[in-house]
Write a protein that holds these residues in place. Structure first.
Motif, mmCIF file in Angstrom:
data_model
loop_
_atom_site.group_PDB
_atom_site.id
_atom_site.type_symbol
_atom_site.label_atom_id
_atom_site.label_comp_id
_atom_site.label_asym_id
_atom_site.label_seq_id
_atom_site.Cartn_x
_atom_site.Cartn_y
_atom_site.Cartn_z
ATOM 1 N N LYS A 50 -80.748 -13.457 -89.284
ATOM 2 C CA LYS A 50 -79.474 -12.790 -90.161
ATOM 3 C C LYS A 50 -78.220 -12.932 -90.338
ATOM 4 N N LYS A 51 -77.656 -14.144 -89.237
ATOM 5 C CA LYS A 51 -76.049 -14.184 -89.487
ATOM 6 C C LYS A 51 -75.952 -15.083 -90.913
ATOM 7 N N LEU A 52 -77.246 -15.161 -91.587
ATOM 8 C CA LEU A 52 -76.731 -16.687 -92.389
ATOM 9 C C LEU A 52 -77.233 -15.391 -93.840
ATOM 10 N N GLY A 53 -77.695 -14.498 -93.403
ATOM 11 C CA GLY A 53 -77.812 -13.683 -94.741
ATOM 12 C C GLY A 53 -79.055 -13.487 -95.173
ATOM 13 N N ILE A 54 -80.462 -13.992 -94.527
ATOM 14 C CA ILE A 54 -81.455 -13.727 -95.099
ATOM 15 C C ILE A 54 -82.450 -12.636 -94.649
ATOM 16 N N ARG A 55 -83.342 -12.232 -95.521
ATOM 17 C CA ARG A 55 -83.656 -10.523 -94.947
ATOM 18 C C ARG A 55 -84.671 -11.096 -93.938
ATOM 19 N N LEU A 56 -84.583 -9.759 -93.069
ATOM 20 C CA LEU A 56 -85.541 -9.640 -91.639
ATOM 21 C C LEU A 56 -87.814 -9.739 -93.135
ATOM 22 N N ASP A 57 -87.373 -8.758 -93.546
ATOM 23 C CA ASP A 57 -88.299 -9.044 -94.500
ATOM 24 C C ASP A 57 -88.905 -9.935 -94.894
ATOM 25 N N ASP A 58 -87.685 -11.114 -95.473
ATOM 26 C CA ASP A 58 -88.727 -12.077 -95.937
ATOM 27 C C ASP A 58 -88.996 -13.342 -94.751
ATOM 28 N N LEU B 262 -72.742 -25.826 -81.698
ATOM 29 C CA LEU B 262 -72.371 -26.478 -82.886
ATOM 30 C C LEU B 262 -72.279 -25.570 -84.521
ATOM 31 N N PHE B 263 -73.372 -25.011 -84.291
ATOM 32 C CA PHE B 263 -73.888 -23.715 -85.506
ATOM 33 C C PHE B 263 -71.935 -22.987 -85.907
ATOM 34 N N LYS B 264 -70.907 -22.519 -85.305
ATOM 35 C CA LYS B 264 -70.134 -21.722 -85.911
ATOM 36 C C LYS B 264 -69.674 -23.189 -86.757
ATOM 37 N N LYS B 265 -69.584 -23.707 -86.883
ATOM 38 C CA LYS B 265 -68.949 -25.029 -86.928
ATOM 39 C C LYS B 265 -69.139 -25.769 -88.413
ATOM 40 N N ARG B 266 -70.628 -25.538 -89.159
ATOM 41 C CA ARG B 266 -71.376 -25.798 -89.639
ATOM 42 C C ARG B 266 -70.482 -26.156 -91.258
ATOM 43 N N LYS B 267 -70.830 -27.340 -91.510
ATOM 44 C CA LYS B 267 -69.762 -27.802 -92.592
ATOM 45 C C LYS B 267 -70.710 -27.416 -94.568
ATOM 46 N N PHE B 268 -71.704 -27.402 -94.107
ATOM 47 C CA PHE B 268 -72.839 -27.408 -94.920
ATOM 48 C C PHE B 268 -74.591 -26.799 -94.739
ATOM 49 N N ASN B 269 -74.638 -26.688 -96.104
ATOM 50 C CA ASN B 269 -76.548 -26.179 -95.701
ATOM 51 C C ASN B 269 -77.095 -27.006 -95.150
ATOM 52 N N GLY B 270 -77.943 -26.955 -93.988
ATOM 53 C CA GLY B 270 -78.722 -28.129 -93.883
ATOM 54 C C GLY B 270 -78.364 -28.756 -92.223
ATOM 55 N N GLN B 271 -77.339 -28.696 -92.558
ATOM 56 C CA GLN B 271 -76.684 -30.036 -90.916
ATOM 57 C C GLN B 271 -76.907 -29.494 -89.990
ATOM 58 N N MET B 272 -77.701 -27.820 -89.624
ATOM 59 C CA MET B 272 -77.699 -27.815 -88.171
ATOM 60 C C MET B 272 -79.393 -28.490 -88.004
ATOM 61 N N PHE B 273 -80.383 -28.987 -89.597
ATOM 62 C CA PHE B 273 -82.130 -28.550 -89.155
ATOM 63 C C PHE B 273 -81.825 -30.145 -88.980
ATOM 64 N N THR C 211 -70.354 -20.560 -96.997
ATOM 65 C CA THR C 211 -70.237 -19.532 -97.354
ATOM 66 C C THR C 211 -71.155 -18.418 -97.999
ATOM 67 N N GLU C 212 -71.641 -19.415 -99.429
ATOM 68 C CA GLU C 212 -72.218 -18.351 -100.279
ATOM 69 C C GLU C 212 -73.432 -18.379 -100.198
ATOM 70 N N GLY C 213 -73.891 -16.708 -100.703
ATOM 71 C CA GLY C 213 -74.865 -16.299 -100.343
ATOM 72 C C GLY C 213 -76.408 -17.490 -100.403
ATOM 73 N N ALA C 214 -77.645 -17.072 -99.338
ATOM 74 C CA ALA C 214 -78.433 -17.394 -99.419
ATOM 75 C C ALA C 214 -79.407 -16.861 -100.547
ATOM 76 N N TYR C 215 -78.977 -16.485 -101.669
ATOM 77 C CA TYR C 215 -80.260 -15.826 -102.497
ATOM 78 C C TYR C 215 -79.943 -16.572 -103.875
ATOM 79 N N TYR C 216 -81.190 -17.442 -104.758
ATOM 80 C CA TYR C 216 -80.891 -17.715 -106.056
ATOM 81 C C TYR C 216 -80.191 -16.786 -106.517
ATOM 82 N N GLY C 217 -78.941 -16.591 -107.857
ATOM 83 C CA GLY C 217 -79.083 -15.475 -108.952
ATOM 84 C C GLY C 217 -78.811 -13.862 -108.718
ATOM 85 N N LYS C 218 -79.762 -12.542 -109.275
ATOM 86 C CA LYS C 218 -79.739 -11.755 -109.118
ATOM 87 C C LYS C 218 -79.935 -11.020 -107.814
ATOM 88 N N ALA C 219 -80.859 -11.927 -107.104
ATOM 89 C CA ALA C 219 -81.942 -12.182 -106.011
ATOM 90 C C ALA C 219 -80.632 -11.408 -104.513
#
Length: 413
Positions: free
Chosen positions: A51-59, A228-239, A301-309
């Motif tokens: 939720k904090k990363l902008g991903i819908r709960l339903d998904d 360190l999560f708050k200092k995340r610099k790029f997607n995939g860093q925590m993984f 900081t961009e959206g978690a979804y691509y395009g219009k979604a």
């Protein structure tokens, strides 16, 4: 029933059954109960983080369903494929008997990542963003799941004299026909094969509680990653931090274990090899993605979804927009202050170097536009030339300023 003692607490013994309770005539083992609790807590954390990363709960519900199902299948399949030579699988029920233990974490991770990739492609969600949300939750499941190994008295190491060294033996069978073994029984029956791999064991001695080591390692990693999560610099860093951290710890802990799975025909422990590969690969990937992130720092900081979604209410997106808006307002205020300063300077210059007012300028223009009038005066002169009369018209052009003319008229009056 197991009888468990520790080196530093020889006068204290713990006795417990691997069976937690019976439901509809079926024995439910502590191993399964602990794994289930770990899955539930992992899912709760993943939903909160997503939720904090902008991903819908339903998904995330969809991710959870598929990851749990295929994760368990992958973990069991990995274990079965690497232990086929033991000839312990006589029926299909033996193959799927996860209640007896036998889940390989790397098999579950591989299956889980594949599920994330497929579901993310379908839902048009950024894969690495999803992995960042889920990775720390896996550590919760692993930390708790290792206690399932304790209740099954498995996943322990070689002999040790450390105070927390553990020893166990069976004092009572569960009566189900299932063979249970403590450390004493296991090391006694497998002494020859273990020593063939270069390890010397004493079945009556205390052993490393490697399940506990891995539990502690995962808890420490979970805490660090969340810090360190708050200092995340790029997607995939925590993984990547997760697989790097876990891979390193698992590789060294695996060296202590007496029940490792080996590459066929080699003394190489599979989990140790994969652990070091995860560590090296994770470090390399973080360097590459870190360099790439410097070229596009806004990606995280961009959206978690691509395009219009794209999910407009994503917390990080909202935070980024709020920050950008604040910067724009600050810039506008600075520009307004600059304009005000400029106007003040202009007014000061005007006071120091006063110029003519608009009314005065208009008056001058009117005066300048007054052109001199041209007056033509024609005189008729009659002259006689040899007895002939000739009329000659002489024209004199008189140019006078209107103002001068007015003055002359005033004088004449």
């Amino acid at each position: 029933m197991y009888h468990v003692t520790f080196n530093g607490l020889e006068n204290v013994a713990f006795e417990f059954s691997p069976v937690a309770f019976t439901a509809f005539g079926k024995e439910i083992y502590w191993y399964g109960v602990v794994i289930t609790i770990g899955i539930i807590l992992s899912a709760i954390y993943a939903f909160w983080r997503a939720k904090k990363l902008g991903i819908r709960l339903d998904d995330m519900y969809d991710y959870a369903i598929f990851i749990i199902i295929f994760g368990v299948i992958g973990a069991r399949a990995f274990y079965v494929l690497t232990t086929l030579k033991t000839m312990q699988y006589k029926t299909f029920l033996d193959v799927i008997a996860i209640w007896n233990g036998g889940l390989a974490i790397y098999g579950g991770l591989i299956a889980g990542v594949l599920v994330v990739i497929i579901v993310s492609k379908v839902k048009k969600i950024k894969i690495l963003r999803v992995l960042d949300a889920i990775a720390p939750s896996v550590m919760i499941g692993q930390a708790l799941g290792r206690w399932g190994n304790y209740f099954n008295q498995e996943a322990f190491g070689c002999n040790t004299t450390l105070p927390w060294g553990m020893k166990s033996y069976v004092v009572q069978s569960t009566g189900t026909g299932r063979t249970i073994e403590g450390t004493v029984e296991y090391l006694t029956s497998n002494k020859a094969s273990i020593e063939a791999q270069g390890m010397t064991v004493d079945p009556q001695g205390f052993v490393h509680p490697t399940f506990l080591y891995e539990c502690i390692w995962n808890i420490i990693g979970f805490i660090l990653i969340n810090i360190l999560f708050k200092k995340r610099k790029f997607n995939g860093q925590m993984f990547l931090m997760y697989i790097t951290w876990y891979g390193l710890g698992r590789a060294f802990i695996e060296m202590l274990r007496t029940d490792s799975l080996y590459l066929p025909g080699t003394p190489i422990r599979i989990s140790m090899l994969i652990g070091f590969l995860c560590f090296a690969g994770g470090i390399a990937a973080m360097i590459v993605l870190g360099v790439r992130a410097k070229k596009n720092p806004e990606e995280v900081t961009e959206g978690a979804y691509y395009g219009k979604a794209s999910y407009k209410n994503e917390p990080e997106v909202k935070k980024s927009r709020k920050k950008n808006k604040a910067e724009e307002e600050k810039t506008e205020e600075e520009e307004e202050e600059t304009d005000e300063d400029g106007e003040e300077e202009t007014e000061e210059e005007t006071e120091e170097n006063p110029e003519e007012t608009p009314a005065e300028e208009l008056k001058e223009e009117e005066e300048a536009s007054e052109e001199a009038e041209v007056v033509e005066v024609t005189e008729t002169v009659i002259e006689e030339d040899g007895g002939e009369t000739v009329i000659v018209e002489e024209t004199e052009i008189i140019t006078e300023e209107i103002q001068d003319g007015e003055n002359k008229d005033g004088e004449n009056n």
